[in-house]
Structures are given as structure tokens and as C-alpha cells.
Design a protein around this motif. Structure first.
Motif, short mmCIF file in Angstrom:
data_model
loop_
_atom_site.label_atom_id
_atom_site.label_comp_id
_atom_site.label_asym_id
_atom_site.label_seq_id
_atom_site.Cartn_x
_atom_site.Cartn_y
_atom_site.Cartn_z
N GLU A 151 0.84 -1.20 0.00
CA GLU A 151 0.00 0.00 0.00
C GLU A 151 0.87 1.25 0.00
O GLU A 151 0.56 2.24 -0.65
N THR A 152 1.97 1.19 0.73
CA THR A 152 2.91 2.32 0.73
C THR A 152 4.32 1.78 0.49
O THR A 152 4.61 0.62 0.81
N ALA A 161 1.49 3.12 -4.97
CA ALA A 161 1.31 1.73 -4.50
C ALA A 161 2.24 0.86 -5.32
O ALA A 161 2.81 1.31 -6.33
#
Ligand SMILES: Cc1cc2nc3c(=O)[nH]c(=O)nc-3n(C[C@H](O)[C@H](O)[C@H](O)COP(=O)(O)OP(=O)(O)OC[C@H]3O[C@@H](n4cnc5c(N)ncnc54)[C@H](O)[C@@H]3O)c2cc1C
Ligand code: FES
Length: 493
Positions: A151-152, A161
Motif C-alpha cells: 500500500e505504501t 502503490a
């Protein structure tokens, strides 16, 4: 900052041989990059007499100029192949590349070549890119690869992403090529440099069929010839016509900072490809990207500058040391080619067309070709292009496909945009003297374009490149440009 690739900026020693004029071999391999040397090794290790003929020197093509990331996660390539040709072909392609990765891990471990096993990361800067990396994640998961969603991403450059695949591989490509050259010699193969193959003639019939291999240094014969020349050298047909040469750029920086462990590639254009390496005990950051078709009038001067600007913005303090460019070949079907060419009566083979993923592609292609020459059916393949996926690009890639396609489709595939036609061009040679050359490419007649940064005449059709005075540098052409100023020296390379 030097324009020599980082990996080729030191002397390398490896065994070479003189040209074996008039001798006979089981196999003549043309080209000493990853493909040529792995093919030669596989065949020599099984007792075949093998000679490798290289027009320049070891690693002078893309192999010595590469970023050298070996990974099954290749941007979003596997899902793109799936979209075009279906899941089975995507599976074959991924399996072949996994074989290549495992082969390098094993070869390097047994031949003293250092490797690292970082994760590979494909990241998205924007929303559309997120959709593409999501599709890649789903495809790799379906094929059983342990891909993960991030996600990060803890990196200093913009990344929204990412998808990652752990335990991939990176290496120093020249160290790997030197080890390969040693292994080929140990298995009885010979590497002959500075010898350009200029023609092939198939003679005889049945068991007595031989290929006469002509070079500027003389002639030899072989039962089979494998062209490992990146683009199919000597081919003036559909195989060469259905691959596009793409030049891209790499910069190396001395770098004291941090980059979270990984080999990175953005999904959006302009691509930004990053990795670190340790060279002579110091940390180096590699930043690559900005690919474009060879010979197009792209503003090339800005290509290296923008990589330097990217590093200056996101890696302050990184000091540029090397900036270079090189090219690889992109089949319009997306699938590498490994097998017989449609000409040569079954005795001329080609392996290449990796779309910048040849580190893993080369051992797989070499295995496929070597298995064929050793009379085995190979467990590997890059997958079969579907007719609908092929028709979308209007191009047949494999020898058995043209029958399914119309002449009009082939015609459409072969047609390329031409740059402004210039019959002759003037430039300054290395001795400072002006020279004038014909700007008609001796391969298949395209009009050449001037590349002001690398000071070369570049062909937009299949990527042949020539020096200011017309000496052939690389590509499928086999002769220099015609001089229009009365000086007709040949390069002899
Ligand atoms: C900038 C860049 C970055 C890349 N990064 C990666 C990466 O991170 N990971 C990855 O997997 N792949 C990468 N690639 C792709 C990879 O480097 C290539 O796919 C691979 O090196 C191709 O190997 P090859 O042996 O087929 O061709 P090459 O290494 O190009 O070798 C072909 C050889 O044939 C010789 N030759 C040509 N014609 C003749 C002739 N007529 N007679 C004799 N010799 C001839 C040439 O001189 C050359 O040495 C990258 C490519 C580029 C350009
Ligand atoms: S390389 Fe094919 S026409 Fe120039």
C-alpha cells in the motif's frame, strides 16, 4: 561523467581464440552476449564443437550495458502477455523466466560470481498505474508466485502503490559474462572476437548439409548456426521486420544515502528503473529509463539529463559518474523468439527479442535452442502467441504462423514511419576530417537519422547504427554505409 557503461569501465580478462579459418564445427554461435554464451555453454557441455563469433568484444551489446535485474516481476509484462495471448502463454513465459533466474543463481554460486537476492518492485505513480499493477499481482498469484501488494513504499520518489516479488536476483553483468566465457572455454568452446559474420550459405543435402559462415576474417563451416545477435543479423525478412529496436538510458551515481532494499521499475512512462550495486567497495545508485525507438527524432540530449535531474531531486548528494545508452529488441507479439528461422533450411536458428528482460530470457532461449539441436524436446517455451493476439499487432512472429495471416497484415506490420528522407549526410570523423555518407541503410533501405548525442547515424526500422563516417556499429546490417566523398575504407569488423 563517462559514456562507457559502468560495468565495462574496467579491464576484463577471459580466454579468446584466433579465427579458425576453414575449420568445421558442430555449431557456430554468432554474438557474445548472455544468449550466445549460454547457448555455447549448453552445447559445448554436451560434447558439441562450438565456436562463438563476435563482431566486437564480450558484452559489447546490451549484455554489458544492462541494469542486470533478473526477475519474473518485469514491470507488468506477465499480465500484459496474459491480456494479449491468454493465461497459458503467460504461464509459459513466466516459467521460462523463472528457469533463467534459477539458472543464474546456480551458475553464479558455482563460478564465484557475486549475486544479491533483493525483492523486485513495480510501482505506480498514478491511479491508472495502480490498475495495471493490480492486474499483475492477480496474474502472478494465479500462476503461483508469492507476489505481494504494498500500500505504501518507503522510497524518496513518488510512488502511490506497488507490487513486489521477493527473492529475485541482481549481479554485475560483466563478471557474469567473464565467468561464462571461462566456462565455455573449459567445456572446449572457442570465443573469437572482432569477427563480424557477413553471410551464411547452406550447402549440401541430408546428413552432409553444412552452413558456410562468411566473415571479414575468412570462412568456416558448421552443421548449424545460432544467431544470438539481439536482432536477427542477416535476416531481411519478417523476423527482423517484426521487432522494434528501443534505445534506453542509464546513469550511475556514487551514492552514500539509503534506498530501501529492492529493484524498482515504474509502470508509467517515462519509466524510472532503479537499483543499487556495490562496485569496488563503494555504493552505486543506478537510474534508468526514457526508452524510445532507435532512430526516431526524440530529443536525445535530454534523456540522460532528465535521469540526472531525477536523481538530484530525490537522491540529493548522488554524484553522477557514468551515463550511457544501449538497445534491446521488442517483438510486436511481446514474446521472445527461440528456434529456427524460416530460411536456412532448418540449420539457422535465432534466439532473442527479450524486450529488455534478457537476463532471465537468455538462458531460457538458449536452453530451448540447445535442446532442439541436441534432439530433445524442450520442457521450456515462451508460450504460443494466439492468432487473435497476433492479429491485433498484425504480425506473425514464429515460422509456423505466417500461413494463418494475410499478406495485407504482413505488409501492415512491415510498414514503418520513415524519417525525412535525406540521401546523403555530412559529419565529422574522429580524425576531425569531414565525411559524407549515403543515408540509405544497407540492411533494408530505410533513411537514417542523425543521433547528435551518441554521434551516430541510426536506423528507425531495425536499429542498425553507424559511426559519423559510416562504419557499422551495431544492428542487423552487415556492411558499412557507402561513402560519398571517395573514401571507401571498410571497417572490417
Ligand atoms: C538499458 C538496458 C537495460 C536493461 N536492463 C535489463 C534488466 O535489468 N534485466 C534484464 O533482464 N534485461 C535487461 N535488459 C535487456 C538485456 O540486457 C538484453 O535483453 C540482453 O542483454 C540481450 O542479450 P543478447 O545476448 O541476446 O544480446 P546482446 O548482448 O546485444 O549481444 C548480441 C551480440 O551480437 C553481436 N553481433 C551482432 N551482429 C553480429 C554479427 N553479424 N556478427 C558477429 N557478432 C554480431 C553484437 O556485437 C553483440 O555483442 C536491458 C537492456 C538495456 C538496453
Ligand atoms: S536496420 Fe533494417 S533497414 Fe536499417
Amino acid at each position: 561523467m563517462t559514456t562507457t557503461p559502468l560495468w565495462r569501465d574496467t579491464e576484463h580478462t577471459y580466454p579468446t581464440a584466433d579465427f579458425p579459418a576453414d575449420q568445421r564445427f558442430d555449431v557456430a554461435v554468432v554474438g557474445a552476449g548472455f544468449t550466445g554464451l549460454t547457448t555455447a555453454l549448453f552445447l559445448a557441455a554436451e560434447g558439441r564443437s562450438v565456436v562463438v563469433l563476435e563482431s566486437r568484444d564480450l558484452g559489447a551489446g546490451a549484455s554489458g550495458a544492462t541494469t542486470a535485474k533478473a526477475s519474473v516481476l518485469q514491470g507488468v509484462r506477465v499480465s500484459t502477455i496474459r491480456k494479449r495471448h491468454g493465461l497459458d502463454t503467460a504461464r509459459s513465459y513466466a516459467t521460462a523466466n523463472r528457469y533463467g533466474l534459477d539458472w543464474w543463481a546456480d551458475f553464479c554460486a558455482t563460478h564465484g560470481v557475486a549475486t544479491q537476492r533483493p525483492r523486485a518492485v513495480t510501482y505506480a505513480r498514478g491511479v491508472r498505474g495502480v490498475g495495471a499493477i493490480w492486474a499483475e499481482l492477480r496474474t502472478l498469484e494465479e500462476l503461483g508466485y508469492p507476489a505481494r501488494w504494498c500500500e505504501t513504499l518507503d522510497v524518496p520518489f513518488p510512488a502511490r502503490a506497488a507490487v513486489e516479488l521477493p527473492d529475485q536476483l541482481q549481479l554485475d553483468p560483466m563478471a557474469a559474462l567473464v565467468a561464462l566465457a571461462g566456462a565455455v572455454a573449459e567445456a572446449g568452446g572457442r570465443l573469437v572476437e572482432a569477427t563480424r559474420v557477413t553471410g551464411l550459405r547452406v550447402r549440401g543435402t541430408g546428413e552432409a548439409t553444412r552452413v558456410e559462415v562468411r566473415t571479414h576474417a575468412g570462412t568456416l563451416t558448421a552443421a548449424d548456426v545460432v544467431l544470438c545477435t539481439a536482432s536477427p543479423a542477416l535476416d531481411r525478412g519478417i523476423t527482423a521486420a517484426t521487432m522494434e529496436a528501443e534505445r534506453s538510458y542509464l546513469c550511475a551515481f556514487d551514492f552514500d544515502g539509503d534506498l530501501a532494499e529492492g529493484m524498482y521499475a515504474s509502470v508509467e512512462s517515462p519509466v524510472r528503473s532503479l537499483r543499487t550495486a556495490t562496485v569496488d567497495g563503494r555504493q552505486v545508485l543506478l537510474v534508468g529509463g526514457n526508452g524510445h525507438r532507435t532512430g526516431t527524432a526524440a530529443p536525445i540530449a535530454s534523456k540522460l539529463d532528465s535521469l540526472r535531474e531525477f536523481a538530484a531531486e530525490y537522491f540529493p548528494g548522488a554524484r553522477p559518474t557514468h551515463g550511457w545508452s544501449a538497445q534491446d529488441f521488442h517483438p510486436v507479439t511481446l514474446l521472445p523468439r527461440a528456434g529456427r528461422l524460416p530460411w536456412g533450411r532448418g540449420h539457422v536458428h535465432f534466439a532473442g527479442g527479450y524486450s529488455k528482460w534478457g537476463l532471465t530470457g537468455a538462458p531460457a532461449a538458449a536452453r530451448i535452442v540447445a535442446d532442439g539441436l541436441l534432439g530433445r524436446s524442450s520442457k521450456l517455451s515462451f508460450g504460443r502467441p494466439t492468432v487473435s493476439g497476433t492479429a491485433r499487432s498484425a504480425v506473425p512472429m514464429f515460422a509456423d504462423l505466417p500461413a494463418q495471416l494475410t499478406a495485407a497484415a504482413v505488409e501492415a506490420a512491415v510498414r514503418r514511419p520513415r524519417p525525412r528522407l535525406l540521401p546523403t549526410g555530412r559529419a565529422t570523423g574522429p580524425d576531425g576530417r569531414p565525411c559524407e555518407v549515403s543515408l540509405v541503410c544497407p540492411h533494408m533501405g530505410a533513411a537514417l537519422a542523425w543521433n547528435p548525442v551518441e554521434e551516430s547515424w541510426d536506423c528507425p526500422w531495425h536499429g542498425s547504427r553507424f559511426s559519423p563516417c559510416g562504419e557499422l556499429l551495431e544492428g542487423p546490417a552487415t556492411s558499412d554505409l557507402t561513402r560519398r566523398d571517395g573514401d571507401s575504407r571498410r571497417s572490417g569488423r
